[in-house]
Write an enzyme that holds these catalytic residues in place. Structure first.
Site, short mmCIF file in Angstrom:
data_model
loop_
_atom_site.label_atom_id
_atom_site.label_comp_id
_atom_site.label_asym_id
_atom_site.label_seq_id
_atom_site.Cartn_x
_atom_site.Cartn_y
_atom_site.Cartn_z
N ASP A 48 -2.98 -10.67 -2.15
CA ASP A 48 -3.50 -10.12 -0.90
C ASP A 48 -4.96 -9.67 -1.14
O ASP A 48 -5.31 -9.27 -2.24
CB ASP A 48 -2.65 -8.92 -0.48
CG ASP A 48 -3.00 -8.40 0.91
OD1 ASP A 48 -2.26 -8.74 1.86
OD2 ASP A 48 -3.99 -7.65 1.05
N HIS B 133 -6.43 -7.12 -0.24
CA HIS B 133 -6.52 -5.69 -0.52
C HIS B 133 -5.75 -5.35 -1.79
O HIS B 133 -4.70 -5.95 -2.06
CB HIS B 133 -5.94 -4.89 0.65
CG HIS B 133 -6.58 -5.21 1.97
ND1 HIS B 133 -6.05 -6.13 2.86
CD2 HIS B 133 -7.72 -4.75 2.52
CE1 HIS B 133 -6.85 -6.21 3.92
NE2 HIS B 133 -7.87 -5.39 3.74
N HIS C 185 0.81 -1.23 0.00
CA HIS C 185 0.00 0.00 0.00
C HIS C 185 0.84 1.28 0.00
O HIS C 185 0.33 2.36 -0.27
CB HIS C 185 -0.93 0.06 1.22
CG HIS C 185 -1.97 -1.01 1.23
ND1 HIS C 185 -2.85 -1.20 0.19
CD2 HIS C 185 -2.29 -1.95 2.16
CE1 HIS C 185 -3.67 -2.21 0.48
NE2 HIS C 185 -3.34 -2.69 1.66
N ASP D 167 -4.81 -12.94 3.67
CA ASP D 167 -6.08 -12.43 4.20
C ASP D 167 -7.31 -12.72 3.33
O ASP D 167 -8.43 -12.43 3.79
CB ASP D 167 -5.97 -10.92 4.56
CG ASP D 167 -5.20 -10.10 3.56
OD1 ASP D 167 -4.89 -10.62 2.48
OD2 ASP D 167 -4.92 -8.92 3.85
ZN LIG Z 1 -4.28 -7.20 2.91
#
Ligand SMILES: [Zn+2]
Length: 345
Positions: A161, A163, A124, A248
């Site tokens: 991931d 996200h 991120h 995740d």
């Molecule tokens: Zn994540």
């Protein structure tokens, strides 16, 4: 098969208190690798701190000195999700450098493949800002590093991931040398990763986003890999595959709503390993991103390493998600992504 593992206790010194992204994630994983006898089969690799020049391939000097100064002043919050302690700057330098050590080992043939078990995570982080538990963008720096240091011209980054790796996408959005492929729950944090985000300028077409509806699982992820990732990778012909491995999307992980199993992660690792063998002499390097249930994380990392080691037996102590009603529309969705990227007839 020689599989490398980067780990060092420096990664435990990034003390985030009772935050979900905490040192227990790596402690639980390392204990599991030791108890199951997996660790002794691995080639242990030592990290080094990344240099300023290396970090500056992605981040601004101002941002780097801001993080350093913040650590010297005792730490604190970098954004609403991302906290640091006095040792976090040093740990972050070693997280980047740990992945660089893994990449070097694989490129020099000291290991066939490798996994960098590092934290803080990275995908991120953008050029001038920390985001979503990430301080420096480990995988983006590794891609820039290998392009320049080993004179490569094509690197594939696969990010599963849950996200979207907005920072990684940003770093290479206009860069044709890096193909970024991401599966992620959408709509969800951080809000980016629509299928029509495909790159810009010379990088048009080298960003491939596969947004996933909450509730999809192994079947959808494996189809995304087999029917979209495999053909775009074959077209791109990468010389190295880097993987932002976040565990995740597992059905037990409470940060998101996906239904992937540990067996699903292992099957994704098998596809990646086969792709790397076919396209780039097996050059495949994983780096740890998210994954917040300790049992899931430890078993998923072990399952991934078992694939890299060539073990055919995968332990999945948690099994598949119990059958719930799954959102429909996947066939139309994948067809639209294939059209977007001109895959197949
Ligand atoms: Zn994540």
């Amino acid at each position: 098969m020689k599989a490398g593992l980067v780990y060092d206790s420096i990664y435990l010194e990034h003390d985030t208190g009772d935050h979900v992204e905490n040192p227990r994630r790596l402690m639980a994983t390392m204990s599991h690798l030791e108890e199951t006898g997996t660790k002794e089969k691995l080639t242990m690799l030592s990290p080094r701190p990344a240099s300023m020049e290396e970090i500056e391939m992605v981040h601004t000097p101002d941002y780097i000195s801001y993080v350093k100064t913040k650590a010297e002043k005792g730490g604190g919050w970098l954004d609403p999700d991302t906290v640091m302690c006095p040792r976090s700057y040093e740990a972050a330098l070693y997280a980047v450098g740990g992945l660089l050590a893994a990449v070097e080992a694989v490129m020099k043939g000291e290991a066939d493949s490798a996994f960098a078990l590092v934290r803080p995570p990275g995908h991120h982080a953008i050029h001038n800002r920390a985001m979503g538990f990430c301080i420096f963008n480990n995988v983006a720096i590794a891609a820039k590093f290998v392009l320049s240091e080993f004179n490569l011209s094509r690197v594939l980054i696969v990010d599963f991931d849950v996200h979207h790796g907005n920072g990684t996408q940003d770093a290479f959005y206009a860069d044709p040398k890096v193909l970024y492929f991401s599966t992620h729950e959408y709509p969800f944090y951080p809000g980016t990763g629509r299928m029509d985000e495909t790159g810009t300028g010379e990088g048009e077409g080298t960003t491939v986003n596969f947004p996933m509806a909450a509730g999809w699982g192994d079947e959808e992820y494996l189809r995304a890999f087999n029917e979209v990732l495999v053909p775009v990778a074959q077209r791109f012909q990468p010389q190295l595959i880097l993987v932002s491995a976040g565990f995740d999307p597992h059905w037990v992980d409470h940060l998101a709503m996906m239904q992937v199993s540990i067996t699903g992660f292992a099957q994704m690792a098998m596809i990646l390993k086969k792709l790397a063998a076919e396209l780039c002499q097996g050059h495949l390097v994983f780096t740890m991103e998210g994954g917040y249930n300790l049992r899931v994380l430890a078993s998923s990392v072990k399952a991934t390493l078992d694939v890299l080691l060539g073990n055919s037996e995968i332990d999945d102590p948690l099994g598949k998600a119990s059958m719930e009603r799954k959102p429909g529309g996947f066939d139309e969705h994948i067809a639209e992504i294939k059209r977007t990227h001109r895959i197949g007839g």
